[in-house]
Design a protein around this motif. Structure first.
Motif, PDB file in Angstrom:
ATOM      1  N   ASP A 174       0.847  -1.200   0.000  1.00  0.00           N
ATOM      2  CA  ASP A 174       0.000   0.000   0.000  1.00  0.00           C
ATOM      3  C   ASP A 174       0.881   1.247   0.000  1.00  0.00           C
ATOM      4  OD1 ASP A 174      -2.190  -1.583   0.114  1.00  0.00           O
ATOM      5  OD2 ASP A 174      -2.805  -1.015   2.145  1.00  0.00           O
ATOM      6  N   PRO A 175       0.524   2.231  -0.824  1.00  0.00           N
ATOM      7  CA  PRO A 175       1.322   3.460  -0.833  1.00  0.00           C
ATOM      8  C   PRO A 175       1.109   4.259   0.443  1.00  0.00           C
ATOM      9  CG  PRO A 175      -0.621   3.732  -2.218  1.00  0.00           C
ATOM     10  CD  PRO A 175      -0.631   2.301  -1.754  1.00  0.00           C
ATOM     11  N   VAL A 176       2.148   5.014   0.809  1.00  0.00           N
ATOM     12  CA  VAL A 176       2.027   5.876   1.995  1.00  0.00           C
ATOM     13  C   VAL A 176       2.512   7.282   1.626  1.00  0.00           C
ATOM     14  CG1 VAL A 176       2.338   4.016   3.668  1.00  0.00           C
ATOM     15  CG2 VAL A 176       4.348   5.222   2.767  1.00  0.00           C
ATOM     16  N   ILE A 177       2.104   8.239   2.420  1.00  0.00           N
ATOM     17  CA  ILE A 177       2.573   9.614   2.242  1.00  0.00           C
ATOM     18  C   ILE A 177       4.094   9.635   2.413  1.00  0.00           C
ATOM     19  CG2 ILE A 177       2.530  11.951   3.259  1.00  0.00           C
ATOM     20  CD1 ILE A 177      -0.161  11.383   2.042  1.00  0.00           C
ATOM     21  N   PRO A 230       5.232  15.896   2.242  1.00  0.00           N
ATOM     22  CA  PRO A 230       4.058  16.606   2.799  1.00  0.00           C
ATOM     23  C   PRO A 230       3.102  17.122   1.720  1.00  0.00           C
ATOM     24  CG  PRO A 230       6.079  17.893   3.091  1.00  0.00           C
ATOM     25  CD  PRO A 230       6.497  16.548   2.612  1.00  0.00           C
ATOM     26  N   THR A 231       3.547  17.092   0.441  1.00  0.00           N
ATOM     27  CA  THR A 231       2.680  17.540  -0.660  1.00  0.00           C
ATOM     28  C   THR A 231       1.938  16.374  -1.314  1.00  0.00           C
ATOM     29  OG1 THR A 231       4.697  17.471  -2.000  1.00  0.00           O
ATOM     30  CG2 THR A 231       3.980  19.641  -1.226  1.00  0.00           C
ATOM     31  N   ASP A 232       2.129  15.163  -0.786  1.00  0.00           N
ATOM     32  CA  ASP A 232       1.471  13.973  -1.357  1.00  0.00           C
ATOM     33  C   ASP A 232       0.021  13.847  -0.902  1.00  0.00           C
ATOM     34  OD1 ASP A 232       3.877  13.153  -2.462  1.00  0.00           O
ATOM     35  OD2 ASP A 232       4.219  11.530  -1.006  1.00  0.00           O
ATOM     36  N   ALA A 233      -0.754  13.112  -1.691  1.00  0.00           N
ATOM     37  CA  ALA A 233      -2.038  12.599  -1.216  1.00  0.00           C
ATOM     38  C   ALA A 233      -2.105  11.120  -1.578  1.00  0.00           C
ATOM     39  CB  ALA A 233      -3.196  13.348  -1.860  1.00  0.00           C
ATOM     40  N   ILE A 234      -2.850  10.384  -0.818  1.00  0.00           N
ATOM     41  CA  ILE A 234      -3.145   8.989  -1.175  1.00  0.00           C
ATOM     42  C   ILE A 234      -4.608   8.958  -1.606  1.00  0.00           C
ATOM     43  CG2 ILE A 234      -3.308   6.606  -0.364  1.00  0.00           C
ATOM     44  CD1 ILE A 234      -0.430   7.729  -0.347  1.00  0.00           C
ATOM     45  N   ILE A 235      -4.847   8.360  -2.754  1.00  0.00           N
ATOM     46  CA  ILE A 235      -6.241   8.228  -3.187  1.00  0.00           C
ATOM     47  C   ILE A 235      -6.611   6.749  -3.310  1.00  0.00           C
ATOM     48  CG2 ILE A 235      -6.212  10.439  -4.439  1.00  0.00           C
ATOM     49  CD1 ILE A 235      -6.174   8.779  -7.070  1.00  0.00           C
ATOM     50  N   ARG A 236      -7.880   6.492  -3.097  1.00  0.00           N
ATOM     51  CA  ARG A 236      -8.442   5.175  -3.386  1.00  0.00           C
ATOM     52  C   ARG A 236      -8.950   5.260  -4.814  1.00  0.00           C
ATOM     53  NH1 ARG A 236     -13.667   3.581  -2.972  1.00  0.00           N
ATOM     54  NH2 ARG A 236     -14.185   5.340  -1.616  1.00  0.00           N
ATOM     55  N   VAL A 237      -8.352   4.477  -5.671  1.00  0.00           N
ATOM     56  CA  VAL A 237      -8.708   4.530  -7.089  1.00  0.00           C
ATOM     57  C   VAL A 237     -10.067   3.852  -7.275  1.00  0.00           C
ATOM     58  CG1 VAL A 237      -8.006   3.829  -9.417  1.00  0.00           C
ATOM     59  CG2 VAL A 237      -6.254   4.496  -7.734  1.00  0.00           C
TER      60      VAL A 237
END
Lengths: 338, 338
Positions: free
Chosen positions: B19-22, B25-32
């Motif tokens: 699973d991707p993680v942040i 600090p400019t990242d977002a995680i989205i559920r595709v």
């Protein structure tokens, strides 16, 4: 009449030629008062092109109308005129879109390095100069006929304008006048690539704010250095070799514009690099006719002085020396007098 | 999470991925919530590219924000978002000029054919969709993420507009949506090159007024025939081969515009022909982000329905079949569901 004929690479002669006559009712005959030698004349001179020899030379000219065909309506004998290197009707859809060099009736000229010349589609091709130009203005108008018109087109194609950084590849007459055009179009910074002191000086006189002596990727690196790593907004390419085209493309930022007018000999643009460069690419044979009316006005009002690119003036009988001087880069641009 | 990995040409597998993680600090995680297979995914699939195998696949996506980094200010968990195939800060000079695909911080994505994805520069990259899209709108937004945005850019680069005749080379999803874009931009006539009945029908539904089945110089001749011998004003190139590029350039009138978005594999553009064509050439990786806000609005107001390009929908576990279907041209565009 006397005229310049090239019989093969390096073989330029001044010979008697048949006086031109009206062939079509849209023709005009002009007495050429000044002509010049073009950088593109050096391609066959150096053997880089292999035309049907012998070829009458010359496609830049100013002169006085001698005779007009029955359908010519905007000119009269005695008018001082300037034209460009393609005859164009200036009425077809392509002309009206500003691409007179690709007019559906576009045709070349039969050698204007001669005392007289037949100009097809005279109404479309020629622009009348108001009043009588002085000697300096004549030089300017002659420059407008090709090198200024071409440099101007390149700067327009490169979208030179206010706030832009413009780089110019090529310090021949076209490149130098591309600098002048970029200045007139309002560019903020103009970078001229040149390693010749005399041409650097001319470039500065035309508005160059920076000179880069390096070529190829080293030159590109200097442009990047001057532009926060991004590249120039606008790049004028006025050489026409693989190296110069790649230097132009690589000097341009993504989304920027390359205006190229060097005749692209032995150039193959690599698709993937061009794709990822994200630049706009536009060029080709310049539609000088589009710009001529404005250029004539700028010159006749002494707003610009492009004629200073002529650094050698010779009587037409010495044309061969003019070719040698340009070939050996002893002269930037040669004017021929009659 | 489950995600699609390509291990080599033709070898597509759905596997467990971390699973991707942040990370920033400019990242977002989205559920595709939906992803798709791109025509460009077929280049490595067919062995035309040789990346560092294995590669996580996918760069088109819509989804819901799960988590945001500390510096993300315009998004919040629960937002429905759409992004494009490059992450971009949308604040640098290149982004502000509209070339977000060449952002100074541009970075690719780690494979969005997966249940979750990390999106760098989330504020710059993602566009929030107002309200909750219905199923049809989700398909449209997913198209906007790449194929619509790319076709739109190509049509803009080709300067499609009122009074123009636009030709489109390539009847894949990008070309078909280039037809739609040309229509929305106001083109008068739209010529689609296609020899497949189903794609011809889709092209007509998107606004094509003429279909040309011939390719290469025979296809060019038909475009000339339809345009008084001049060629189209605007040509969209959405294939990326030598033949398609030359077909596009030769179909364009002097002074016209080619917008090319097919990734130019094994393309070498001949300099002299390009020079004398007098066309404008612009393209590259589409700055989809430039167009996304407008496209989202058009889609959410049901003004356009680009999602009809998806003619096969599969659960992600059957991704390999989706690749086969596109490779064998049984499907134009495959949507993957979760």
């Amino acid at each position: 009449m006397r005229g310049v004929i090239m019989h093969g690479p390096g073989d330029v002669r001044v010979e008697d030629r048949t006086d031109p006559v009206i062939q079509e009712p849209t023709d005009a005959i002009i007495r050429v008062t000044a002509a010049c030698i073009c950088g593109s004349d050096l391609w066959p001179y150096r053997g880089a092109e292999d035309p049907q020899w012998p070829i009458p030379m010359g496609h830049e000219y100013v002169g006085v109308v001698e005779e007009i065909g029955a359908d010519v309506s905007t000119l009269k004998p005695g008018d001082f005129v300037v034209g460009s290197f393609f005859a164009s009707d200036n009425t077809c859809e392509i002309c009206r879109a500003g691409y007179q060099s690709r007019c559906v009736h576009a045709t070349g000229l039969d050698g204007t390095q001669a005392e007289y010349a037949r100009i097809p589609f005279a109404d479309g091709t020629l622009v009348t100069v108001p009043g009588q130009p002085d000697e300096r203005q004549v030089r300017g108008l002659l420059a407008a006929s090709d090198v200024l018109g071409t440099g101007w087109f390149a700067a327009v194609a490169a979208e030179a304008g206010p706030g832009k950084t413009v780089a110019v590849v090529g310090d021949g007459a076209v490149g130098l006048l591309g600098v002048l055009a970029a200045r007139e179009l309002g560019a903020e910074r103009i970078i001229a690539f040149s390693r010749h002191a005399d041409r650097q000086a001319l470039a500065r006189s035309f508005g160059a704010t920076h000179i880069v002596e390096e070529r190829g990727d080293a030159g590109v690196a200097e442009v990047k250095e001057l532009t926060g790593g991004l590249g120039a907004h606008s790049v004028v390419e006025a050489v026409g070799t693989q190296e110069s085209m790649m230097q132009a493309i690589r000097s341009t930022r993504a989304g920027g514009h390359v205006g190229y007018v060097g005749v692209s000999h032995d150039v193959e643009l690599p698709g993937l690099e061009l794709f990822f460069s994200g630049v706009h690419l536009h060029g080709g044979p310049a539609p000088v006719r589009r710009f001529l009316p404005d250029l004539v006005e700028l010159i006749m009002h002494d707003r610009i002085d492009p004629g200073t690119v002529f650094d050698l003036s010779l009587p037409i009988e010495q044309a061969a020396e003019g070719y040698r001087a340009m070939d050996e880069r002893r002269a930037t641009k040669v004017l021929l007098t009659f």
